[in-house]
Design an enzyme around this catalytic site. Structure first.
Site, PDB file in Angstrom:
ATOM      1  N   LYS A  79      48.168  48.227  39.476  1.00  0.00           N
ATOM      2  CA  LYS A  79      48.001  49.380  38.574  1.00  0.00           C
ATOM      3  C   LYS A  79      46.563  49.355  38.082  1.00  0.00           C
ATOM      4  O   LYS A  79      46.224  48.676  37.125  1.00  0.00           O
ATOM      5  CB  LYS A  79      48.985  49.260  37.414  1.00  0.00           C
ATOM      6  CG  LYS A  79      49.454  50.581  36.802  1.00  0.00           C
ATOM      7  CD  LYS A  79      48.355  51.519  36.349  1.00  0.00           C
ATOM      8  CE  LYS A  79      47.895  51.286  34.940  1.00  0.00           C
ATOM      9  NZ  LYS A  79      46.635  51.985  34.604  1.00  0.00           N
ATOM     10  N   CYS A  95      33.985  40.993  29.810  1.00  0.00           N
ATOM     11  CA  CYS A  95      34.786  40.196  28.868  1.00  0.00           C
ATOM     12  C   CYS A  95      34.016  38.963  28.437  1.00  0.00           C
ATOM     13  O   CYS A  95      34.126  38.500  27.311  1.00  0.00           O
ATOM     14  CB  CYS A  95      36.097  39.800  29.511  1.00  0.00           C
ATOM     15  SG  CYS A  95      35.895  38.883  31.035  1.00  0.00           S
ATOM     16  N   GLU A 129      44.679  38.145  30.577  1.00  0.00           N
ATOM     17  CA  GLU A 129      43.221  37.895  30.570  1.00  0.00           C
ATOM     18  C   GLU A 129      42.630  38.984  29.690  1.00  0.00           C
ATOM     19  O   GLU A 129      42.529  40.136  30.108  1.00  0.00           O
ATOM     20  CB  GLU A 129      42.652  38.019  31.989  1.00  0.00           C
ATOM     21  CG  GLU A 129      43.273  37.107  33.027  1.00  0.00           C
ATOM     22  CD  GLU A 129      42.916  35.647  32.799  1.00  0.00           C
ATOM     23  OE1 GLU A 129      41.823  35.382  32.271  1.00  0.00           O
ATOM     24  OE2 GLU A 129      43.737  34.782  33.117  1.00  0.00           O
ATOM     25  N   GLU A 174      34.636  42.746  19.745  1.00  0.00           N
ATOM     26  CA  GLU A 174      34.071  42.984  21.073  1.00  0.00           C
ATOM     27  C   GLU A 174      33.452  44.381  21.077  1.00  0.00           C
ATOM     28  O   GLU A 174      34.146  45.368  20.848  1.00  0.00           O
ATOM     29  CB  GLU A 174      35.202  42.900  22.104  1.00  0.00           C
ATOM     30  CG  GLU A 174      34.733  42.905  23.520  1.00  0.00           C
ATOM     31  CD  GLU A 174      35.892  42.799  24.512  1.00  0.00           C
ATOM     32  OE1 GLU A 174      36.924  43.456  24.312  1.00  0.00           O
ATOM     33  OE2 GLU A 174      35.733  42.061  25.499  1.00  0.00           O
TER      34      GLU A 174
HETATM   35  P1  NAD Z   1      42.580  48.404  28.607  1.00  0.00           P
HETATM   36  O1  NAD Z   1      43.409  47.366  27.960  1.00  0.00           O
HETATM   37  O2  NAD Z   1      42.441  49.709  27.943  1.00  0.00           O
HETATM   38  O3  NAD Z   1      43.174  48.730  30.070  1.00  0.00           O
HETATM   39  C1  NAD Z   1      43.334  47.736  31.059  1.00  0.00           C
HETATM   40  C2  NAD Z   1      44.410  48.165  32.015  1.00  0.00           C
HETATM   41  O4  NAD Z   1      45.653  48.162  31.316  1.00  0.00           O
HETATM   42  C3  NAD Z   1      44.266  49.577  32.554  1.00  0.00           C
HETATM   43  O5  NAD Z   1      44.799  49.644  33.852  1.00  0.00           O
HETATM   44  C4  NAD Z   1      45.118  50.399  31.610  1.00  0.00           C
HETATM   45  O6  NAD Z   1      45.588  51.600  32.174  1.00  0.00           O
HETATM   46  C5  NAD Z   1      46.239  49.428  31.332  1.00  0.00           C
HETATM   47  N1  NAD Z   1      46.893  49.573  30.037  1.00  0.00           N
HETATM   48  C6  NAD Z   1      46.372  50.018  28.874  1.00  0.00           C
HETATM   49  N2  NAD Z   1      47.322  50.002  27.915  1.00  0.00           N
HETATM   50  C7  NAD Z   1      48.440  49.512  28.489  1.00  0.00           C
HETATM   51  C8  NAD Z   1      49.752  49.244  28.014  1.00  0.00           C
HETATM   52  N3  NAD Z   1      50.114  49.524  26.755  1.00  0.00           N
HETATM   53  N4  NAD Z   1      50.649  48.732  28.871  1.00  0.00           N
HETATM   54  C9  NAD Z   1      50.307  48.461  30.155  1.00  0.00           C
HETATM   55  N5  NAD Z   1      49.097  48.709  30.660  1.00  0.00           N
HETATM   56  C10 NAD Z   1      48.168  49.221  29.830  1.00  0.00           C
HETATM   57  O7  NAD Z   1      41.196  47.720  28.913  1.00  0.00           O
HETATM   58  P2  NAD Z   1      39.912  48.388  29.536  1.00  0.00           P
HETATM   59  O8  NAD Z   1      39.275  49.220  28.494  1.00  0.00           O
HETATM   60  O9  NAD Z   1      40.263  49.005  30.843  1.00  0.00           O
HETATM   61  O10 NAD Z   1      39.026  47.083  29.855  1.00  0.00           O
HETATM   62  C11 NAD Z   1      38.225  46.475  28.936  1.00  0.00           C
HETATM   63  C12 NAD Z   1      38.911  45.266  28.327  1.00  0.00           C
HETATM   64  O11 NAD Z   1      39.309  44.350  29.341  1.00  0.00           O
HETATM   65  C13 NAD Z   1      37.957  44.491  27.431  1.00  0.00           C
HETATM   66  O12 NAD Z   1      38.616  44.085  26.257  1.00  0.00           O
HETATM   67  C14 NAD Z   1      37.589  43.278  28.288  1.00  0.00           C
HETATM   68  O13 NAD Z   1      37.168  42.165  27.562  1.00  0.00           O
HETATM   69  C15 NAD Z   1      38.873  43.032  29.005  1.00  0.00           C
HETATM   70  N6  NAD Z   1      38.632  42.225  30.213  1.00  0.00           N
HETATM   71  C16 NAD Z   1      39.023  40.909  30.231  1.00  0.00           C
HETATM   72  C17 NAD Z   1      38.747  40.109  31.335  1.00  0.00           C
HETATM   73  C18 NAD Z   1      39.145  38.650  31.381  1.00  0.00           C
HETATM   74  O14 NAD Z   1      39.103  38.055  32.449  1.00  0.00           O
HETATM   75  N7  NAD Z   1      39.511  38.048  30.260  1.00  0.00           N
HETATM   76  C19 NAD Z   1      38.074  40.665  32.438  1.00  0.00           C
HETATM   77  C20 NAD Z   1      37.695  41.997  32.376  1.00  0.00           C
HETATM   78  C21 NAD Z   1      37.978  42.777  31.260  1.00  0.00           C
END
Ligand code: NAD
Length: 496
Positions: free
Chosen positions: A180, A289, A255, A390
């Protein structure tokens, strides 16, 4: 650039499915107003369909019963195909993420490496142990099996790379996977999956569901028939995923976000440290991240570090991500740009001082993209929001310290626990300090380095579980115990 908007449906059972929803997701380029792609939104029916196909493949045992050597050949073939198509997919990532083409190419090369590494795990990922030390008549075996149907939920900042930190590893274990991707950047997941099918991954073992997180993502995480949710994204969404997955007690790995620091001691190689900080703070427009956006610097060298950091930051080229000379492209969307700017404004209102003007820029004349040049904030204290939250943009904060303990306390004063760097010539200081930092990764005299074979993960609000390396592969397996008795047991109740 590609011509005209791409139109994608879900990819279920090897077929592009337009989806049940009338709601079509439109992705406009973050560097201009042009529509670059449309994706389907997933409905309950789409999710049921995708899960049923993945379930059937797993329960029938097609992919998971293939010998490890065969799974390895298929995954290696997939890596070759991704390598051959890397430039095409990198272009999609530039269009949808707004990152510089050079960085998108690097992401694709790293993705190929991840698939090859995952392929190398197929022979060992299900290794267990034999226990024959309880007498000749009894043996026990701890076996590992693929965890089952995996929902692999991926964010927008490194779409291909983060897909490849999950999907090939799950496939190496024999799982079925439903990927997804983010609603902003779904193209590369679909293209990578199509290549996987061409390489020989059964269509039932790997599908893609597109859609918004709060609807499609949440319903997929809570769907019956999903055995494991491998989630990468924000801490807020991670909590929602865990909540949704709890409906069926589905296991999760998370993550999540981070608030990385670069800690500089007086004996640090300042030139090397500042070079690395530029990457740690501005790579992918600071949308990482593991971004090392908090500079925690010893007072003795603070002046020199600031001077160098400001000078080097001003030299970076912000603009057209397709220009190979560009260092910083566009932020993912306008709301995100405004939230980054709001964090800077708030910090200034709390007493931080800007060392670079930075902020939104229009480097392409009439272009309307979300371009943002670096902002360096000085005099940031640990209680300020900009130190705690962040920001996810090219914004750096500078905080000075006097004693080693202060540095550790400042850095640990955060809900997050992902990755930090220590800069010092004194390795015994570094060796002592890494133990005190509450996080999943510590870099010493380097930053942002990862390898396919080395695990990465966080603690506290940065999540739990890990990706990459043998540990990351193991996340997609589950233990099963086999007890074998070769002669009948004496019978507990017949003893008298
Ligand atoms: P996000 O949480 O908005 O979305 C991430 C994914 O989850 C997307 O596919 C989104 O559609 C889905 N999603 C969102 N809400 C959801 C829910 N309630 N249930 C299920 N799926 C859901 O994050 P983003 O804005 O796409 O990415 C940025 C974030 O990701 C930052 O906080 C960053 O630090 C984190 N990140 C962490 C790592 C790591 O390895 N720790 C790596 C990359 C990014």
């Amino acid at each position: 650039m590609t011509s005209g908007p791409r139109t994608y449906g879900h990819l279920i059972d090897g077929t592009s499915v337009p989806g049940d929803s009338l709601d079509i997701i439109e992705r406009f380029s973050p560097t201009s107003d042009s529509l670059v792609a449309t994706f389907a939104e997933g409905t309950d029916a789409d999710i049921d369909h995708a899960v049923a196909i993945a379930r059937q493949e797993f329960d029938r045992g097609g992919w998971r019963n293939r010998p490890a050597a065969e799974r390895q050949v298929v995954l290696n073939r997939w890596a070759d195909l991704v390598e051959q198509n890397a430039e095409r997919i990198a272009v999609l990532e530039v269009e949808e993420v707004g990152k510089p083409i050079v960085q998108a190419r690097g992401g694709l090369a790293a993705s190929v490496d991840l698939i090859r590494y995952a392929a190398s795990l197929t022979h060992s990922i299900l290794d267990g142990s034999a226990h024959t030390d309880h007498g000749r008549e009894y043996s026990a075996f701890v076996l590992r099996e693929p965890v089952g149907v995996v929902a692999a939920i991926v964010p927008w900042n490194f779409p291909a790379l983060l897909y490849c930190q999950k999907v090939p590893f799950a496939l190496a274990a024999g799982c079925s996977v439903i990927a997804k991707p983010s609603e902003y950047t779904s193209s590369s997941a679909i293209e990578l999956t199509l290549l996987a099918h061409t390489a020989g991954v059964p269509v039932g073992a790997l599908g893609v569901l597109t859609g918004y997180g709060r609807s499609t993502g949440a319903r997929l995480a809570g769907a019956k028939g999903v055995d494991f949710v491998s989630f990468t994204g924000s801490t807020l969404s991670g909590k929602a995923v865990m909540n949704a997955a709890s409906t069926n007690l589905t296991d999760v790995s998370l993550e999540l976000g981070g608030k990385g620091a670069n800690i500089l001691f007086p004996d640090a190689d300042i030139e090397a440290a500042v070079d690395a900080i530029l990457v740690a703070a501005y790579f992918n427009q600071g949308q990482c991240c593991s971004a090392g956006s908090r500079i925690v610097v010893h007072r003795e060298i603070a002046g020199e570090v600031k001077e160098r950091l400001v000078a080097e930051s001003l030299r970076l080229v912000v603009g057209d991500p397709f220009d190979p000379r560009t260092d910083i492209g566009a932020l993912i969307h306008g709301d995100h740009l405004r939230s980054v700017m709001a964090s800077v404004d708030q910090a200034e209102s709390q007493g931080a001082r800007r060392l670079t003007s930075g902020g939104q820029v229009w480097p392409l004349g009439e272009a309307t993209g979300n371009f943002f040049s670096p902002i360096i904030l000085d005099q940031v204290s640990p209680d300020m929001a900009v130190f705690q939250r962040e920001i996810f943009g090219p914004v750096v904060s500078i905080t000075e310290f006097d004693g080693d303990r202060d540095a550790v306390d400042f850095v640990n004063d955060s809900d997050y626990g992902l990755a930090h760097s220590i800069w010092t010539a004194d390795l015994s200081r570094a060796m002592s300090m890494w133990r005190d930092l509450r996080c999943g990764t510590v870099w010493v005299n380097t930053s942002m380095e990862t390898r396919s074979s080395i695990p990465f993960g966080g603690v506290a609000s940065s999540g739990f579980g890990s990706e990459m390396g043998a540990d990351g592969g193991r996340e997609f397996t589950v233990a099963k115990v086999l007890h074998v008795r070769t002669t009948p047991s004496p019978g507990f109740f017949q003893a008298t």
